[in-house]
Design a protein around this motif. Sequence first.
Motif, PDB file in Angstrom:
ATOM      1  N   ILE A  55       0.606  -1.519  -0.007  1.00  0.00           N
ATOM      2  CA  ILE A  55      -0.088   0.133  -0.175  1.00  0.00           C
ATOM      3  C   ILE A  55       1.036   1.024   0.134  1.00  0.00           C
ATOM      4  CG2 ILE A  55      -1.732   1.264   1.326  1.00  0.00           C
ATOM      5  CD1 ILE A  55      -2.957  -1.398   0.042  1.00  0.00           C
ATOM      6  N   ASP A  56       0.743   2.140  -0.710  1.00  0.00           N
ATOM      7  CA  ASP A  56       1.374   3.419  -1.019  1.00  0.00           C
ATOM      8  C   ASP A  56       0.604   4.437  -0.300  1.00  0.00           C
ATOM      9  OD1 ASP A  56       2.388   5.692  -2.077  1.00  0.00           O
ATOM     10  OD2 ASP A  56       3.242   4.791  -3.801  1.00  0.00           O
ATOM     11  N   MET A  57       1.140   4.980   0.863  1.00  0.00           N
ATOM     12  CA  MET A  57       0.456   6.055   1.501  1.00  0.00           C
ATOM     13  C   MET A  57       0.382   7.440   0.756  1.00  0.00           C
ATOM     14  SD  MET A  57      -0.503   6.897   4.966  1.00  0.00           S
ATOM     15  CE  MET A  57       0.465   6.671   6.103  1.00  0.00           C
ATOM     16  N   LEU A  60      -2.580   7.351  -1.259  1.00  0.00           N
ATOM     17  CA  LEU A  60      -4.005   7.297  -0.327  1.00  0.00           C
ATOM     18  C   LEU A  60      -4.231   8.883  -0.046  1.00  0.00           C
ATOM     19  CD1 LEU A  60      -3.452   4.406   2.464  1.00  0.00           C
ATOM     20  CD2 LEU A  60      -5.134   4.693   0.814  1.00  0.00           C
ATOM     21  N   VAL A  61      -3.133   9.507   0.171  1.00  0.00           N
ATOM     22  CA  VAL A  61      -3.288  10.943   0.415  1.00  0.00           C
ATOM     23  C   VAL A  61      -3.677  11.958  -0.750  1.00  0.00           C
ATOM     24  CG1 VAL A  61      -2.082  13.094   1.286  1.00  0.00           C
ATOM     25  CG2 VAL A  61      -1.642  10.811   2.185  1.00  0.00           C
ATOM     26  N   LEU A  70      -7.565   3.201  -1.631  1.00  0.00           N
ATOM     27  CA  LEU A  70      -8.390   2.980  -0.717  1.00  0.00           C
ATOM     28  C   LEU A  70      -9.075   1.698  -0.999  1.00  0.00           C
ATOM     29  CD1 LEU A  70      -9.213   4.327   1.847  1.00  0.00           C
ATOM     30  CD2 LEU A  70     -11.155   5.050   0.800  1.00  0.00           C
ATOM     31  N   GLN A  71      -9.334   1.350  -2.034  1.00  0.00           N
ATOM     32  CA  GLN A  71      -9.973   0.050  -2.491  1.00  0.00           C
ATOM     33  C   GLN A  71      -8.948  -1.168  -2.040  1.00  0.00           C
ATOM     34  OE1 GLN A  71     -11.220   0.316  -6.572  1.00  0.00           O
ATOM     35  NE2 GLN A  71     -13.174   1.163  -6.078  1.00  0.00           N
ATOM     36  N   ILE A  86       4.444   1.929   2.215  1.00  0.00           N
ATOM     37  CA  ILE A  86       5.615   2.526   1.503  1.00  0.00           C
ATOM     38  C   ILE A  86       5.139   4.240   1.248  1.00  0.00           C
ATOM     39  CG2 ILE A  86       6.521   0.842   0.284  1.00  0.00           C
ATOM     40  CD1 ILE A  86       5.439   1.922  -2.198  1.00  0.00           C
ATOM     41  N   ASN A  87       6.042   5.057   1.365  1.00  0.00           N
ATOM     42  CA  ASN A  87       5.920   6.451   1.265  1.00  0.00           C
ATOM     43  C   ASN A  87       5.051   6.945   2.426  1.00  0.00           C
ATOM     44  OD1 ASN A  87       7.423   6.823  -1.123  1.00  0.00           O
ATOM     45  ND2 ASN A  87       5.495   5.885  -2.498  1.00  0.00           N
ATOM     46  N   HIS A  88       5.410   6.319   3.380  1.00  0.00           N
ATOM     47  CA  HIS A  88       4.688   6.514   4.571  1.00  0.00           C
ATOM     48  C   HIS A  88       4.940   8.213   5.427  1.00  0.00           C
ATOM     49  CE1 HIS A  88       8.431   5.089   6.095  1.00  0.00           C
ATOM     50  NE2 HIS A  88       7.932   3.956   5.831  1.00  0.00           N
TER      51      HIS A  88
END
Length: 354
Positions: A55-57, A60-61, A70-71, A86-88
């Motif tokens: 999951i790539d933060m 998400l942002v 998000l899905q 990642i990319n948190h």
Amino acid sequence: MGLEPKNLESSIPVPSVQELASLKLETVPSRYTRDDMDSIIGTVPSDKTLRVPLIDMAKLVDSESQETELQKFHAACKEWGIFQLINHGVSDESLRNMNKQTQEFFDLPLKEKKRWAQKPGSLEGYGQAFVTSKEQKLEWNDMIFLKALPIEDRNLEIWPENPPKFRESLDRYSQDMRQIAVALTRFMAMGLEIESQELYNAYEEGQYQIRMNYYPPCPQPERVMGLTPHVDIPGFALLLDCGDTPGLQVLKDDHWIFVEPLDGAIVVNMGQITEILSNGLYKAPEHRAVVNKSMERRSIVTFCYPNLSFKVGPAKELIKLGSPPLYKTVTVEEYIGCFFNRKLEVPFIDAMKI
């Protein structure tokens, strides 16, 4: 007759596994060997084709990519209960510093590490967790466990002053992990379509406890467990693998799947508070650690809890949809008390069911 409830809030002192490993033994002492390894490991080999979701933060942002990511996030929480993030937003420097301090701590002479050993009646400090009897089988790891946030929970008597930058790095790292946890609550709330503010505030003021693990090389890795199969109890656990030796495995469709270390990624593992909050929709997966014949492994795990007065129970929005609540509602404080003083043969999640 049921077994008496055991208080798991303290641990009996046991030998350092790191010291044992340094003796270059050809066989493992019997207290560590598992004759029931088949039942622990299962007869199904680990499945190399299944990969833990990524999951790539940043996606998400970002409003353009948010819906698709998000899905993926929602599916990962439902189908796996674990993913790599990642990319948190946590700096490489913070991760590198904590990794370095952990390594330097475990590299100290045993006598020096023991300055921060667990004290009777507490799990905090250097030692091993949940050793409640002289007969019980031991795990092939050493650890140091510390309460990091809120700041008033810190017991500085057992916060190592050596290595010199340890406290400073842990302070920064714990705040960085809180930042990830708080961000994750927003996306969990979006995925579940529940109110986010209360959840967000509960983790903003929540409890963050950090466990640093050291798994030495083992002459008979197939006969021991680094960490026995278990399910985490907090909201979630955030794991940093210090290096590229795989050891964490998650149970998926009756297969043990390695979570391959990914440089700079944080492994997010759902805990039972989240499973209860989602009324069973999000899963807290069973996982374990295995060890290696030639390689050591270190990991840093942050256990993230909402604040003590937060009510752990199925979110009201999920109940209105006509699905009855599967779990009781209790405060975090009551929930933790229930975990530490329970009959061990009953899975903890079952004790929470209605």
